[in-house]
Design a protein around this motif. Structure first.
Motif, PDB file in Angstrom:
ATOM      1  N   GLY A  39       0.096 -10.194 -13.502  1.00  0.00           N
ATOM      2  CA  GLY A  39      -0.545  -9.022 -14.066  1.00  0.00           C
ATOM      3  C   GLY A  39      -1.575  -8.497 -13.084  1.00  0.00           C
ATOM      4  N   VAL A  40      -1.677  -7.193 -12.975  1.00  0.00           N
ATOM      5  CA  VAL A  40      -2.735  -6.552 -12.191  1.00  0.00           C
ATOM      6  C   VAL A  40      -3.486  -5.639 -13.158  1.00  0.00           C
ATOM      7  CG1 VAL A  40      -3.302  -5.034 -10.253  1.00  0.00           C
ATOM      8  CG2 VAL A  40      -1.382  -6.648 -10.053  1.00  0.00           C
ATOM      9  N   VAL A  41      -4.761  -5.933 -13.346  1.00  0.00           N
ATOM     10  CA  VAL A  41      -5.586  -5.204 -14.297  1.00  0.00           C
ATOM     11  C   VAL A  41      -6.676  -4.482 -13.531  1.00  0.00           C
ATOM     12  CG1 VAL A  41      -7.109  -5.417 -16.293  1.00  0.00           C
ATOM     13  CG2 VAL A  41      -5.077  -6.869 -16.118  1.00  0.00           C
ATOM     14  N   LEU A  42      -6.753  -3.185 -13.733  1.00  0.00           N
ATOM     15  CA  LEU A  42      -7.703  -2.337 -13.009  1.00  0.00           C
ATOM     16  C   LEU A  42      -8.987  -2.200 -13.817  1.00  0.00           C
ATOM     17  CD1 LEU A  42      -5.058   0.357 -12.034  1.00  0.00           C
ATOM     18  CD2 LEU A  42      -5.755  -1.657 -10.717  1.00  0.00           C
ATOM     19  N   ALA A  43     -10.061  -2.805 -13.306  1.00  0.00           N
ATOM     20  CA  ALA A  43     -11.324  -2.880 -14.045  1.00  0.00           C
ATOM     21  C   ALA A  43     -12.516  -2.515 -13.176  1.00  0.00           C
ATOM     22  CB  ALA A  43     -11.489  -4.299 -14.598  1.00  0.00           C
ATOM     23  N   SER A  68       1.985 -15.621 -14.898  1.00  0.00           N
ATOM     24  CA  SER A  68       1.576 -16.858 -14.228  1.00  0.00           C
ATOM     25  C   SER A  68       0.144 -16.752 -13.717  1.00  0.00           C
ATOM     26  CB  SER A  68       2.521 -17.184 -13.072  1.00  0.00           C
ATOM     27  OG  SER A  68       2.616 -16.089 -12.182  1.00  0.00           O
ATOM     28  N   ASN A  69      -0.252 -15.548 -13.331  1.00  0.00           N
ATOM     29  CA  ASN A  69      -1.656 -15.293 -13.021  1.00  0.00           C
ATOM     30  C   ASN A  69      -1.941 -13.812 -13.214  1.00  0.00           C
ATOM     31  OD1 ASN A  69      -1.808 -13.727 -10.639  1.00  0.00           O
ATOM     32  ND2 ASN A  69      -1.577 -15.456  -9.318  1.00  0.00           N
ATOM     33  N   ILE A  70      -3.204 -13.510 -13.396  1.00  0.00           N
ATOM     34  CA  ILE A  70      -3.636 -12.136 -13.661  1.00  0.00           C
ATOM     35  C   ILE A  70      -4.714 -11.778 -12.651  1.00  0.00           C
ATOM     36  CG2 ILE A  70      -4.668 -10.566 -15.337  1.00  0.00           C
ATOM     37  CD1 ILE A  70      -3.494 -12.479 -17.531  1.00  0.00           C
ATOM     38  N   ILE A  71      -4.446 -10.754 -11.877  1.00  0.00           N
ATOM     39  CA  ILE A  71      -5.368 -10.276 -10.852  1.00  0.00           C
ATOM     40  C   ILE A  71      -6.190  -9.149 -11.470  1.00  0.00           C
ATOM     41  CG2 ILE A  71      -5.513  -9.163  -8.586  1.00  0.00           C
ATOM     42  CD1 ILE A  71      -2.456 -10.395  -8.369  1.00  0.00           C
ATOM     43  N   VAL A 121     -10.834  -9.938  -8.019  1.00  0.00           N
ATOM     44  CA  VAL A 121     -10.789  -9.365  -6.676  1.00  0.00           C
ATOM     45  C   VAL A 121     -11.752  -8.183  -6.661  1.00  0.00           C
ATOM     46  CG1 VAL A 121      -9.330  -8.195  -4.992  1.00  0.00           C
ATOM     47  CG2 VAL A 121      -8.373 -10.028  -6.381  1.00  0.00           C
ATOM     48  N   LEU A 122     -12.595  -8.119  -5.646  1.00  0.00           N
ATOM     49  CA  LEU A 122     -13.566  -7.040  -5.536  1.00  0.00           C
ATOM     50  C   LEU A 122     -12.994  -5.889  -4.725  1.00  0.00           C
ATOM     51  CD1 LEU A 122     -16.435  -5.858  -5.878  1.00  0.00           C
ATOM     52  CD2 LEU A 122     -17.076  -7.101  -3.799  1.00  0.00           C
ATOM     53  N   ASN A 123     -13.031  -4.702  -5.295  1.00  0.00           N
ATOM     54  CA  ASN A 123     -12.708  -3.483  -4.564  1.00  0.00           C
ATOM     55  C   ASN A 123     -14.028  -2.820  -4.181  1.00  0.00           C
ATOM     56  OD1 ASN A 123     -11.823  -1.107  -3.486  1.00  0.00           O
ATOM     57  ND2 ASN A 123     -11.044  -0.258  -5.407  1.00  0.00           N
ATOM     58  N   GLU A 124     -14.438  -3.021  -2.950  1.00  0.00           N
ATOM     59  CA  GLU A 124     -15.702  -2.448  -2.481  1.00  0.00           C
ATOM     60  C   GLU A 124     -15.645  -0.925  -2.459  1.00  0.00           C
ATOM     61  OE1 GLU A 124     -13.579  -4.040  -0.362  1.00  0.00           O
ATOM     62  OE2 GLU A 124     -14.318  -6.082  -0.363  1.00  0.00           O
ATOM     63  N   ASN A 125     -14.441  -0.373  -2.400  1.00  0.00           N
ATOM     64  CA  ASN A 125     -14.257   1.083  -2.307  1.00  0.00           C
ATOM     65  C   ASN A 125     -13.857   1.707  -3.640  1.00  0.00           C
ATOM     66  OD1 ASN A 125     -14.703   0.952   0.539  1.00  0.00           O
ATOM     67  ND2 ASN A 125     -12.617   0.193   0.757  1.00  0.00           N
ATOM     68  N   TYR A 126     -14.229   1.083  -4.752  1.00  0.00           N
ATOM     69  CA  TYR A 126     -13.798   1.564  -6.069  1.00  0.00           C
ATOM     70  C   TYR A 126     -14.199   3.009  -6.336  1.00  0.00           C
ATOM     71  CZ  TYR A 126     -18.565   0.728  -7.765  1.00  0.00           C
ATOM     72  OH  TYR A 126     -19.921   0.761  -7.947  1.00  0.00           O
ATOM     73  N   ILE A 127     -15.244   3.470  -5.699  1.00  0.00           N
ATOM     74  CA  ILE A 127     -15.714   4.846  -5.909  1.00  0.00           C
ATOM     75  C   ILE A 127     -14.680   5.856  -5.418  1.00  0.00           C
ATOM     76  CG2 ILE A 127     -17.013   5.291  -3.778  1.00  0.00           C
ATOM     77  CD1 ILE A 127     -18.481   5.728  -7.257  1.00  0.00           C
ATOM     78  N   GLU A 128     -13.739   5.411  -4.576  1.00  0.00           N
ATOM     79  CA  GLU A 128     -12.666   6.280  -4.076  1.00  0.00           C
ATOM     80  C   GLU A 128     -11.603   6.548  -5.130  1.00  0.00           C
ATOM     81  OE1 GLU A 128     -11.113   4.521  -0.509  1.00  0.00           O
ATOM     82  OE2 GLU A 128     -13.060   4.621   0.504  1.00  0.00           O
ATOM     83  N   SER A 162      -8.026   0.775  -6.146  1.00  0.00           N
ATOM     84  CA  SER A 162      -7.982  -0.499  -6.871  1.00  0.00           C
ATOM     85  C   SER A 162      -6.548  -0.999  -7.021  1.00  0.00           C
ATOM     86  CB  SER A 162      -8.627  -0.356  -8.250  1.00  0.00           C
ATOM     87  OG  SER A 162     -10.021  -0.154  -8.127  1.00  0.00           O
ATOM     88  N   VAL A 163      -5.619  -0.091  -7.237  1.00  0.00           N
ATOM     89  CA  VAL A 163      -4.201  -0.474  -7.296  1.00  0.00           C
ATOM     90  C   VAL A 163      -3.829  -1.194  -6.002  1.00  0.00           C
ATOM     91  CG1 VAL A 163      -1.827   0.399  -7.282  1.00  0.00           C
ATOM     92  CG2 VAL A 163      -3.495   1.354  -8.895  1.00  0.00           C
ATOM     93  N   LYS A 164      -4.139  -0.573  -4.870  1.00  0.00           N
ATOM     94  CA  LYS A 164      -3.786  -1.153  -3.573  1.00  0.00           C
ATOM     95  C   LYS A 164      -4.462  -2.498  -3.352  1.00  0.00           C
ATOM     96  CE  LYS A 164      -2.657   3.127  -1.153  1.00  0.00           C
ATOM     97  NZ  LYS A 164      -3.001   3.980  -0.017  1.00  0.00           N
ATOM     98  N   LYS A 165      -5.719  -2.604  -3.728  1.00  0.00           N
ATOM     99  CA  LYS A 165      -6.452  -3.864  -3.572  1.00  0.00           C
ATOM    100  C   LYS A 165      -5.794  -4.972  -4.393  1.00  0.00           C
ATOM    101  CE  LYS A 165     -10.211  -5.713  -1.786  1.00  0.00           C
ATOM    102  NZ  LYS A 165     -10.626  -5.613  -0.405  1.00  0.00           N
ATOM    103  N   GLY A 166      -5.390  -4.647  -5.597  1.00  0.00           N
ATOM    104  CA  GLY A 166      -4.724  -5.624  -6.447  1.00  0.00           C
ATOM    105  C   GLY A 166      -3.363  -6.027  -5.920  1.00  0.00           C
ATOM    106  N   LEU A 167      -2.600  -5.067  -5.433  1.00  0.00           N
ATOM    107  CA  LEU A 167      -1.243  -5.354  -4.957  1.00  0.00           C
ATOM    108  C   LEU A 167      -1.240  -6.242  -3.720  1.00  0.00           C
ATOM    109  CD1 LEU A 167       0.841  -2.119  -5.562  1.00  0.00           C
ATOM    110  CD2 LEU A 167       0.212  -3.951  -7.117  1.00  0.00           C
TER     111      LEU A 167
END
Length: 189
Positions: free
Chosen positions: A5-9, A43-46, A69-76, A81-86
């Protein structure tokens, strides 16, 4: 088969006027409800965080399958965040959803897994919703393609749909009114 799972938060919750991921929905936070519906299937959730990263990380500590996972560029924006998670995806398929969808049913995840297509989007009463299920061989296309957002990627690659009776696939929280409506509906859900 390994499903992740990839969850955008990472977002600011600016339209809601309050930090929506920590709002209470029947004794659990919005983000916990989002995680729990996919927890037994993945199996895991990012979880990709940004704004209020430490707060979310603290809330999700009890969930051993969760990797923050930290997205330092979330303001973009969300696509960053999708890319960071993937970048963290290792399974054969992954579900992708924003963290403000707390009412998606576990059965919806199971139904989506029963279809063997590259990209699957759930539909409730002719409206497309979340989560999206994507085969991992497409990750590099998302990361290195010329897309402005995930929707462009999905439409360019084509997708299959699966009809569901789960209105939770459409019920996100963008405003205070959305939250009030969601809390009122959960009694009948």
């Amino acid at each position: 088969m390994s499903i992740e799972g990839v969850v955008l938060a990472a977002g600011l919750s600016s339209r809601a006027g309050v930090y929506k991921l920590t709002l209470d929905v029947c004794g659990k936070t919005v983000i916990e409800r989002c995680i729990e519906s996919m927890y037994d299937i993945c199996s895991n959730i990012i979880v990709v965080g940004g704004h209020n990263y430490d707060l979310i990380a603290d809330i999700l500590k009890p969930y051993c399958k969760v990797k923050m996972v930290l997205n330092e560029n979330y303001i973009e924006g969300m696509f960053s965040s999708v890319k960071k998670g993937l970048l963290q995806v290792q399974g054969e398929k992954f579900f992708l959803t924003p963290a403000d969808y707390p009412l998606i049913k576990k059965e919806t995840y199971m139904e989506m897994l029963s279809t063997n297509k590259d990209i699957i989007v759930p539909i409730y009463k002719d409206e497309k919703g979340h989560p999206v299920l994507i085969k991992s061989h497409l990750v590099s296309d998302v990361l290195f393609g010329e897309y402005g957002n995930l929707r462009e990627f999905i439409y360019e690659h084509g997708f299959s749909t699966i009809c569901t009776e789960d209105q939770g696939i459409l019920m996100d929280i963008d405003t205070k009114e959305d939250y009030i409506d969601l809390v009122n509906r959960i009694r009948f859900y």
